[in-house]
Enzyme design. Structure first.
Site, PDB file in Angstrom:
ATOM      1  N   SER A 172       0.867  -1.179   0.000  1.00 59.79           N
ATOM      2  CA  SER A 172       0.000   0.000   0.000  1.00 59.79           C
ATOM      3  C   SER A 172       0.900   1.225   0.000  1.00 59.79           C
ATOM      4  O   SER A 172       1.913   1.265  -0.721  1.00 59.79           O
ATOM      5  CB  SER A 172      -0.934  -0.047   1.207  1.00 59.79           C
ATOM      6  OG  SER A 172      -1.791   1.063   1.215  1.00 59.79           O
ATOM      7  N   TYR A 186      -5.027   7.870  -6.411  1.00 65.40           N
ATOM      8  CA  TYR A 186      -3.991   7.004  -5.831  1.00 65.40           C
ATOM      9  C   TYR A 186      -4.384   6.566  -4.420  1.00 65.40           C
ATOM     10  O   TYR A 186      -4.317   5.385  -4.076  1.00 65.40           O
ATOM     11  CB  TYR A 186      -2.656   7.752  -5.820  1.00 65.40           C
ATOM     12  CG  TYR A 186      -1.507   6.942  -5.263  1.00 65.40           C
ATOM     13  CD1 TYR A 186      -1.028   5.824  -5.934  1.00 65.40           C
ATOM     14  CD2 TYR A 186      -0.895   7.305  -4.065  1.00 65.40           C
ATOM     15  CE1 TYR A 186       0.026   5.076  -5.418  1.00 65.40           C
ATOM     16  CE2 TYR A 186       0.153   6.573  -3.544  1.00 65.40           C
ATOM     17  CZ  TYR A 186       0.614   5.459  -4.223  1.00 65.40           C
ATOM     18  OH  TYR A 186       1.655   4.735  -3.702  1.00 65.40           O
ATOM     19  N   LYS A 190      -5.162   2.797  -2.944  1.00 66.94           N
ATOM     20  CA  LYS A 190      -4.404   2.194  -1.836  1.00 66.94           C
ATOM     21  C   LYS A 190      -5.297   1.930  -0.619  1.00 66.94           C
ATOM     22  O   LYS A 190      -5.089   0.953   0.098  1.00 66.94           O
ATOM     23  CB  LYS A 190      -3.216   3.093  -1.466  1.00 66.94           C
ATOM     24  CG  LYS A 190      -2.155   3.180  -2.577  1.00 66.94           C
ATOM     25  CD  LYS A 190      -1.546   1.815  -2.896  1.00 66.94           C
ATOM     26  CE  LYS A 190      -0.373   1.900  -3.847  1.00 66.94           C
ATOM     27  NZ  LYS A 190       0.215   0.578  -4.148  1.00 66.94           N
TER      28      LYS A 190
HETATM   29  N1  LIG Z   1       8.182   5.146  -4.301  1.00 67.30           N
HETATM   30  C1  LIG Z   1       7.352   5.631  -3.402  1.00 67.30           C
HETATM   31  O1  LIG Z   1       7.453   6.800  -2.979  1.00 67.30           O
HETATM   32  C2  LIG Z   1       6.272   4.756  -2.840  1.00 67.30           C
HETATM   33  C3  LIG Z   1       5.804   3.646  -3.503  1.00 67.30           C
HETATM   34  N2  LIG Z   1       4.790   2.889  -2.964  1.00 67.30           N
HETATM   35  C4  LIG Z   1       4.260   1.734  -3.665  1.00 67.30           C
HETATM   36  O2  LIG Z   1       5.277   0.779  -3.829  1.00 67.30           O
HETATM   37  C5  LIG Z   1       5.102   0.049  -5.032  1.00 67.30           C
HETATM   38  C6  LIG Z   1       6.384   0.095  -5.851  1.00 67.30           C
HETATM   39  O3  LIG Z   1       6.708   1.437  -6.092  1.00 67.30           O
HETATM   40  P1  LIG Z   1       8.104   1.866  -6.733  1.00 67.30           P
HETATM   41  O4  LIG Z   1       9.118   0.862  -6.412  1.00 67.30           O
HETATM   42  O5  LIG Z   1       8.310   3.289  -6.381  1.00 67.30           O
HETATM   43  O6  LIG Z   1       7.711   1.803  -8.281  1.00 67.30           O
HETATM   44  P2  LIG Z   1       8.576   1.768  -9.630  1.00 67.30           P
HETATM   45  O7  LIG Z   1       7.841   2.635 -10.591  1.00 67.30           O
HETATM   46  O8  LIG Z   1      10.000   2.053  -9.373  1.00 67.30           O
HETATM   47  O9  LIG Z   1       8.389   0.257 -10.078  1.00 67.30           O
HETATM   48  C7  LIG Z   1       7.126  -0.221 -10.404  1.00 67.30           C
HETATM   49  C8  LIG Z   1       7.196  -1.669 -10.784  1.00 67.30           C
HETATM   50  O10 LIG Z   1       5.884  -2.133 -11.118  1.00 67.30           O
HETATM   51  C9  LIG Z   1       5.902  -2.661 -12.448  1.00 67.30           C
HETATM   52  N3  LIG Z   1       4.615  -2.390 -13.090  1.00 67.30           N
HETATM   53  C10 LIG Z   1       4.039  -1.185 -13.326  1.00 67.30           C
HETATM   54  N4  LIG Z   1       2.879  -1.326 -13.968  1.00 67.30           N
HETATM   55  C11 LIG Z   1       2.695  -2.660 -14.149  1.00 67.30           C
HETATM   56  C12 LIG Z   1       1.692  -3.447 -14.770  1.00 67.30           C
HETATM   57  N5  LIG Z   1       0.620  -2.881 -15.345  1.00 67.30           N
HETATM   58  N6  LIG Z   1       1.826  -4.783 -14.769  1.00 67.30           N
HETATM   59  C13 LIG Z   1       2.904  -5.366 -14.205  1.00 67.30           C
HETATM   60  N7  LIG Z   1       3.896  -4.691 -13.602  1.00 67.30           N
HETATM   61  C14 LIG Z   1       3.791  -3.342 -13.586  1.00 67.30           C
HETATM   62  C15 LIG Z   1       7.070  -1.921 -13.123  1.00 67.30           C
HETATM   63  O11 LIG Z   1       7.594  -2.596 -14.254  1.00 67.30           O
HETATM   64  P3  LIG Z   1       7.048  -2.301 -15.767  1.00 67.30           P
HETATM   65  O12 LIG Z   1       6.846  -0.824 -15.869  1.00 67.30           O
HETATM   66  O13 LIG Z   1       8.077  -2.880 -16.652  1.00 67.30           O
HETATM   67  O14 LIG Z   1       5.746  -3.052 -15.855  1.00 67.30           O
HETATM   68  C16 LIG Z   1       8.068  -1.918 -11.992  1.00 67.30           C
HETATM   69  O15 LIG Z   1       8.689  -3.174 -11.863  1.00 67.30           O
HETATM   70  C17 LIG Z   1       3.894   0.673  -5.721  1.00 67.30           C
HETATM   71  O16 LIG Z   1       2.748  -0.086  -5.437  1.00 67.30           O
HETATM   72  C18 LIG Z   1       3.779   2.038  -5.069  1.00 67.30           C
HETATM   73  O17 LIG Z   1       2.474   2.537  -5.101  1.00 67.30           O
HETATM   74  C19 LIG Z   1       4.241   3.209  -1.756  1.00 67.30           C
HETATM   75  C20 LIG Z   1       4.683   4.302  -1.049  1.00 67.30           C
HETATM   76  C21 LIG Z   1       5.728   5.172  -1.547  1.00 67.30           C
HETATM   77  C1  LIG Z   2      -1.151  10.482  13.932  1.00 64.28           C
HETATM   78  C2  LIG Z   2       0.152  10.806  13.471  1.00 64.28           C
HETATM   79  C3  LIG Z   2       0.371  10.916  12.019  1.00 64.28           C
HETATM   80  C4  LIG Z   2       1.783  10.942  11.677  1.00 64.28           C
HETATM   81  C5  LIG Z   2       2.339  11.373  10.389  1.00 64.28           C
HETATM   82  C6  LIG Z   2       1.541  11.421   9.162  1.00 64.28           C
HETATM   83  C7  LIG Z   2       2.357  11.622   7.939  1.00 64.28           C
HETATM   84  C8  LIG Z   2       1.591  11.306   6.696  1.00 64.28           C
HETATM   85  C9  LIG Z   2       2.357  11.550   5.458  1.00 64.28           C
HETATM   86  C10 LIG Z   2       1.811  10.796   4.318  1.00 64.28           C
HETATM   87  C11 LIG Z   2       2.785  10.689   3.199  1.00 64.28           C
HETATM   88  C12 LIG Z   2       2.273   9.918   2.048  1.00 64.28           C
HETATM   89  C13 LIG Z   2       3.357   9.627   1.044  1.00 64.28           C
HETATM   90  C14 LIG Z   2       2.892   8.730  -0.022  1.00 64.28           C
HETATM   91  C15 LIG Z   2       4.008   8.266  -0.886  1.00 64.28           C
HETATM   92  C16 LIG Z   2       3.542   7.592  -2.098  1.00 64.28           C
HETATM   93  O1  LIG Z   2       2.865   6.606  -2.051  1.00 64.28           O
HETATM   94  C17 LIG Z   2       3.919   8.274  -3.360  1.00 64.28           C
HETATM   95  N1  LIG Z   2       5.316   8.549  -3.434  1.00 64.28           N
HETATM   96  C18 LIG Z   2       3.534   7.502  -4.525  1.00 64.28           C
HETATM   97  O2  LIG Z   2       4.196   6.339  -4.537  1.00 64.28           O
END
Ligand SMILES: NC(=O)C1=CN([C@@H]2O[C@H](COP(=O)(O)OP(=O)(O)OC[C@H]3O[C@@H](n4cnc5c(N)ncnc54)[C@H](OP(=O)(O)O)[C@@H]3O)[C@@H](O)[C@H]2O)C=CC1
Ligand SMILES: CCCCCCCCCCCCCCCC(=O)[C@@H](N)CO
Length: 330
Positions: A172, A186, A190
């Site tokens: 998530s 988004y 999630k």
């Molecule tokens: N980076 C962040 O700040 C955060 C990320 N997340 C979550 O973590 C997860 C990974 O994020 P992150 O590592 O940053 O992402 P990246 O964009 O770096 O990597 C995404 C991966 O998912 C694959 N992917 C995307 N679309 C598809 C599809 N339709 N079918 C199959 N594979 C797919 C991509 O490969 P390809 O494109 O080749 O398909 C790649 O391997 C996500 O779910 C994201 O929402 C959560 C919080 C914060």
């Molecule tokens: C009760 C106390 C609360 C404490 C702190 C709350 C802080 C919340 C911040 C939320 C940040 C969300 C980032 C999402 C990142 C993400 O998923 C994107 N980069 C897309 O991948």
């Protein structure tokens, strides 16, 4: 004096009674999920958090499979893991939006012990300026894609060979615990995973399958780099409340959470607070965490309201400056 020691006795007795009670009632019961010599299947395993997870699982002796669309990125990931660990991972090129493709890949991969549904797309933007195609993309890949993966993998998880406890982990985001400006689609996608996970855990517990929901903050990945090019300024300001982590750090927290069968897996200290603030009716296996949730509920709600006060302050200030279209590059 007698009164004081009675008071002291009560102060000690109350928490101990609560701990004992929680020890008796927390469900599902605690579990350990080994990954050594087991099959770990990771979607989105060719980049960012998924790739870091694949590295760590391979290092810990798991048999690792990764799935994503781009064959080129999959090949690069395979090479980098082989270089770092000497282990050869299996790669599957498929789009999670295509159920038949996903099913073919999983059937070829064979029985699964740990499924990590990590693929995800994030295109930030105010709903008013975001296209419906972008909204649909996030719902289709993040939610429907996760259903496809789990539906296709369940029979294979049930067929696991050594019969130990299995895991289904979903990636998530902290934006899946609290709605954030610029993330209507988004955050919805999630938050949706949480409903899926809570219901699924009840359905699969009898098969010794344990669900984990991982909640990372901003994490340095190729995906975030792309996102940053078009992130509304307010999204960045609010997300900064939780700082940023490296993909390796998130992967470590995620894998530890999976191995301990935790339903909710926070990744940093703000995430820890968030998990208490949003405990709701999620299952909790840890007696200690259950204790903290019960005792801290009121205070943590106050802290949450302070965060909202701060965020609405930023939004007000931004509008006062007359910025109605507020992308980072404008
Ligand atoms: N980076 C962040 O700040 C955060 C990320 N997340 C979550 O973590 C997860 C990974 O994020 P992150 O590592 O940053 O992402 P990246 O964009 O770096 O990597 C995404 C991966 O998912 C694959 N992917 C995307 N679309 C598809 C599809 N339709 N079918 C199959 N594979 C797919 C991509 O490969 P390809 O494109 O080749 O398909 C790649 O391997 C996500 O779910 C994201 O929402 C959560 C919080 C914060
Ligand atoms: C009760 C106390 C609360 C404490 C702190 C709350 C802080 C919340 C911040 C939320 C940040 C969300 C980032 C999402 C990142 C993400 O998923 C994107 N980069 C897309 O991948």
């Amino acid at each position: 004096m007698a009164d004081l020691s009675f008071l002291g006795f009560l102060v000690l007795l109350l928490p101990l009674t609560l701990l004992l009670l929680l020890y008796l009632i927390v469900r599902p019961k605690p579990v350990r999920i080994p990954i050594k010599d087991r099959h770990v299947f990771i979607t989105g395993g060719s980049s960012g958090i998924g790739l870091a997870l694949a590295h760590q699982a391979a290092k810990e002796g798991a048999r690792v499979s990764i799935l994503a669309r781009s064959g080129k990125k999959l090949e690069e990931a395979k090479q980098s893991i082989q270089l770092a660990t000497g282990i050869e991972v299996a790669t599957y090129s498929a789009d999670v939006r295509d159920f038949d493709a996903v099913k073919t890949a999983l059937d070829e991969a064979g029985p699964v012990d740990v499924l990590v549904v990590n693929q995800g797309v994030f295109v930030p933007g105010e709903l008013e300026v975001q296209s419906l195609d972008e909204v649909r993309l996030m719902i289709d890949v993040n939610i429907t894609g996760s259903f496809h993966m789990i539906k296709a993998a369940l029979p294979l998880i049930k067929k696991r060979q050594n019969g130990g406890p299995a895991s289904i982990a979903l990636m998530s985001s902290q934006a899946g615990q609290v709605g954030i400006y610029g993330y209507t689609a988004y955050s919805a996608s999630k938050f949706g995973l949480r409903g899926l996970a809570e219901a699924l855990q009840q359905e699969v517990i009898a098969d010794d399958i344990h669900v984990s929901l991982i909640f990372p903050p901003d994490t340095e990945t190729p995906g975030l780099e792309e996102e940053n090019k078009r992130r509304p300024r307010l999204t960045s300001i609010i997300a900064a409340s939780s700082g940023a982590m490296k993909a390796d750090e998130v992967a470590k927290k995620a894998l530890d959470g999976i191995k301990s069968g935790s339903f909710i897996v926070p990744c940093n200290s703000e995430g820890f607070l968030l998990s208490i603030a949003t405990a709701g009716l999620s299952p909790q296996r840890s007696v200690l965490m259950a204790f903290v949730e019960v005792v801290a509920a009121g205070l943590i709600r106050f802290v949450a309201l302070c965060f909202q006060w701060n965020w609405y302050g930023s939004i007000e200030k931004w509008h006062a400056r007359g910025k109605s279209v507020n992308h980072a590059d404008l």
